[in-house]
Design an enzyme around this catalytic site. Structure first.
Site, mmCIF file in Angstrom:
data_model
loop_
_atom_site.group_PDB
_atom_site.id
_atom_site.type_symbol
_atom_site.label_atom_id
_atom_site.label_comp_id
_atom_site.label_asym_id
_atom_site.label_seq_id
_atom_site.Cartn_x
_atom_site.Cartn_y
_atom_site.Cartn_z
ATOM 1 N N SER A 66 5.099 7.095 5.991
ATOM 2 C CA SER A 66 4.050 7.859 6.688
ATOM 3 C C SER A 66 4.619 8.359 8.007
ATOM 4 C CB SER A 66 2.844 6.957 6.969
ATOM 5 O OG SER A 66 1.957 7.601 7.861
ATOM 6 N N TYR A 74 -0.373 -0.659 10.433
ATOM 7 C CA TYR A 74 -0.001 0.256 9.336
ATOM 8 C C TYR A 74 1.287 1.010 9.697
ATOM 9 C CZ TYR A 74 -0.363 4.472 6.400
ATOM 10 O OH TYR A 74 -0.111 5.509 5.539
HETATM 11 P P1 NAD Z 1 -5.461 6.309 -1.488
HETATM 12 O O1 NAD Z 1 -6.188 5.238 -0.750
HETATM 13 O O2 NAD Z 1 -6.239 7.485 -1.981
HETATM 14 O O3 NAD Z 1 -4.651 5.715 -2.717
HETATM 15 C C1 NAD Z 1 -3.925 4.522 -2.606
HETATM 16 C C2 NAD Z 1 -4.053 3.789 -3.912
HETATM 17 O O4 NAD Z 1 -3.335 2.550 -3.816
HETATM 18 C C3 NAD Z 1 -5.501 3.438 -4.255
HETATM 19 O O5 NAD Z 1 -5.780 3.830 -5.573
HETATM 20 C C4 NAD Z 1 -5.557 1.929 -4.122
HETATM 21 O O6 NAD Z 1 -6.460 1.313 -5.008
HETATM 22 C C5 NAD Z 1 -4.112 1.558 -4.445
HETATM 23 N N1 NAD Z 1 -3.777 0.227 -3.947
HETATM 24 C C6 NAD Z 1 -4.018 -0.269 -2.713
HETATM 25 N N2 NAD Z 1 -3.615 -1.547 -2.651
HETATM 26 C C7 NAD Z 1 -3.100 -1.854 -3.872
HETATM 27 C C8 NAD Z 1 -2.529 -3.013 -4.413
HETATM 28 N N3 NAD Z 1 -2.408 -4.149 -3.693
HETATM 29 N N4 NAD Z 1 -2.093 -2.984 -5.689
HETATM 30 C C9 NAD Z 1 -2.218 -1.858 -6.433
HETATM 31 N N5 NAD Z 1 -2.765 -0.727 -5.960
HETATM 32 C C10 NAD Z 1 -3.197 -0.731 -4.699
HETATM 33 O O7 NAD Z 1 -4.280 6.782 -0.508
HETATM 34 P P2 NAD Z 1 -3.286 8.033 -0.542
HETATM 35 O O8 NAD Z 1 -3.651 8.874 0.618
HETATM 36 O O9 NAD Z 1 -3.167 8.605 -1.883
HETATM 37 O O10 NAD Z 1 -1.942 7.276 -0.142
HETATM 38 C C11 NAD Z 1 -0.860 7.030 -1.015
HETATM 39 C C12 NAD Z 1 0.318 6.553 -0.169
HETATM 40 O O11 NAD Z 1 0.644 7.569 0.799
HETATM 41 C C13 NAD Z 1 0.015 5.282 0.638
HETATM 42 O O12 NAD Z 1 1.158 4.454 0.662
HETATM 43 C C14 NAD Z 1 -0.279 5.827 2.024
HETATM 44 O O13 NAD Z 1 -0.018 4.876 3.024
HETATM 45 C C15 NAD Z 1 0.656 7.014 2.087
HETATM 46 N N6 NAD Z 1 0.248 8.014 3.076
HETATM 47 C C16 NAD Z 1 -0.936 8.699 2.969
HETATM 48 C C17 NAD Z 1 -1.275 9.607 3.950
HETATM 49 C C18 NAD Z 1 -2.563 10.411 3.932
HETATM 50 O O14 NAD Z 1 -2.876 11.078 4.923
HETATM 51 N N7 NAD Z 1 -3.332 10.393 2.873
HETATM 52 C C19 NAD Z 1 -0.425 9.830 5.037
HETATM 53 C C20 NAD Z 1 0.751 9.115 5.120
HETATM 54 C C21 NAD Z 1 1.078 8.214 4.134
#
Ligand code: NAD
Length: 248
Positions: A143, A157
């Site tokens: 991130s 985080y």
């Molecule tokens: P999201 O919350 O929509 O999806 C994350 C998924 O991970 C969810 O389906 C959740 O159920 C699953 N999850 C969480 N804990 C888990 C576990 N212990 N075991 C199995 N599954 C688990 O989030 P997203 O925005 O799609 O994010 C995906 C990745 O991208 C993450 O690692 C997040 O930190 C990273 N990210 C997202 C953003 C953003 O702005 N959306 C920015 C930077 C980084």
């Protein structure tokens, strides 16, 4: 032979978008999810709609036995592991560090660091040419928080994602000679449900407007970089961390 990729947290957001795009590019897809089976089935329908094979794999990535069982089930069905996307991750509601309790810190680091490291380990054990595998590509989800620090919101985080950057650098050097590429994508403000789970559903839209490109990004835009890094088109790329942040 059709290549196969396992994606954690693929029932929604960036994981789902990656599953759909990988399927459209010809990959068989393993869809890991933690609890929402209906949502995971929707992802599977998208994968199958793109003409690819889908396999649902329930499991908490912070649970070692569940992670090993997930990788075993994946290779039993597809017979090979060519790609792994270390995508599952969580945030918690915005707070200064002084107000965070230990349970929250443990939950963030258990999932985002311990879980991601465990999953990367299992992927390497199966991909490494020194261990009987035929090589492969791992893409970790970091991130922009890793370099911004997320003050007053979630330094926990941010630190967990900094660990993902370091894992990417170190592991890429460790397993490059074994035929395994390891890269990361560092998204910025992407329009997914993760922001609601941190208590601010409008966070990506509001803060995204302040980025050089003037908007939040979409999960599909992040998936493009992930699937490229998985592919042979990125065959000389390892240890890279790609910002998909609209310039943030
Ligand atoms: P999201 O919350 O929509 O999806 C994350 C998924 O991970 C969810 O389906 C959740 O159920 C699953 N999850 C969480 N804990 C888990 C576990 N212990 N075991 C199995 N599954 C688990 O989030 P997203 O925005 O799609 O994010 C995906 C990745 O991208 C993450 O690692 C997040 O930190 C990273 N990210 C997202 C953003 C953003 O702005 N959306 C920015 C930077 C980084």
């Amino acid at each position: 032979m059709t290549k196969a990729v396992l994606i954690t947290g693929a029932s929604r957001g960036i994981g789902r978008a990656t599953a759909r795009l990988a399927a459209a590019r010809g990959w068989s897809v393993g869809i890991n999810y933690s609890s929402n089976e209906a949502a995971a089935r929707e992802t599977a329908a998208l994968v199958e709609g793109a003409g690819a094979r889908a396999l649902l794999l329930r499991g908490d990535i912070a649970d070692e036995a569940a992670v090993i069982a997930m990788f075993d089930a994946f290779t039993r069905v597809f017979g090979r592991l060519d790609g792994f996307v270390n995508n599952a991750g969580i945030v918690a509601p915005g707070l200064p560090l002084a107000d965070m309790d230990a349970a929250r810190l443990k939950r963030i680091f258990d999932t985002n660091v311990f879980g991601a490291y465990l999953c990367a380990r299992e992927a390497v054990r199966r991909m490494s040419m020194q261990r009987g595998g035929h090589g492969g590509a791992i893409v970790n989800l970091s991130s922009a928080a890793a370099r911004l620090g997320s003050p007053n919101e979630y330094v926990d985080y941010a630190g967990s994602k900094a660990a993902i950057d370091t894992l990417t650098i170190g592991l890429s050097k460790e397993v490059g000679p074994q035929g395994v590429r390891v890269n990361a994508v560092r998204p910025g403000l992407i329009d997914t449900e993760i922001h609601a789970s941190g208590g601010r559903p409008d966070r990506a839209a509001v803060l995204g407007a302040q980025t050089p490109l003037g908007r939040a990004g979409s999960a599909d835009e992040v998936a493009e970089s992930i699937v490229w890094l998985l592919s042979d088109a990125a065959s000389y790329v390892t240890g890279a961390i790609i910002d998909v942040t609209g310039g943030r």
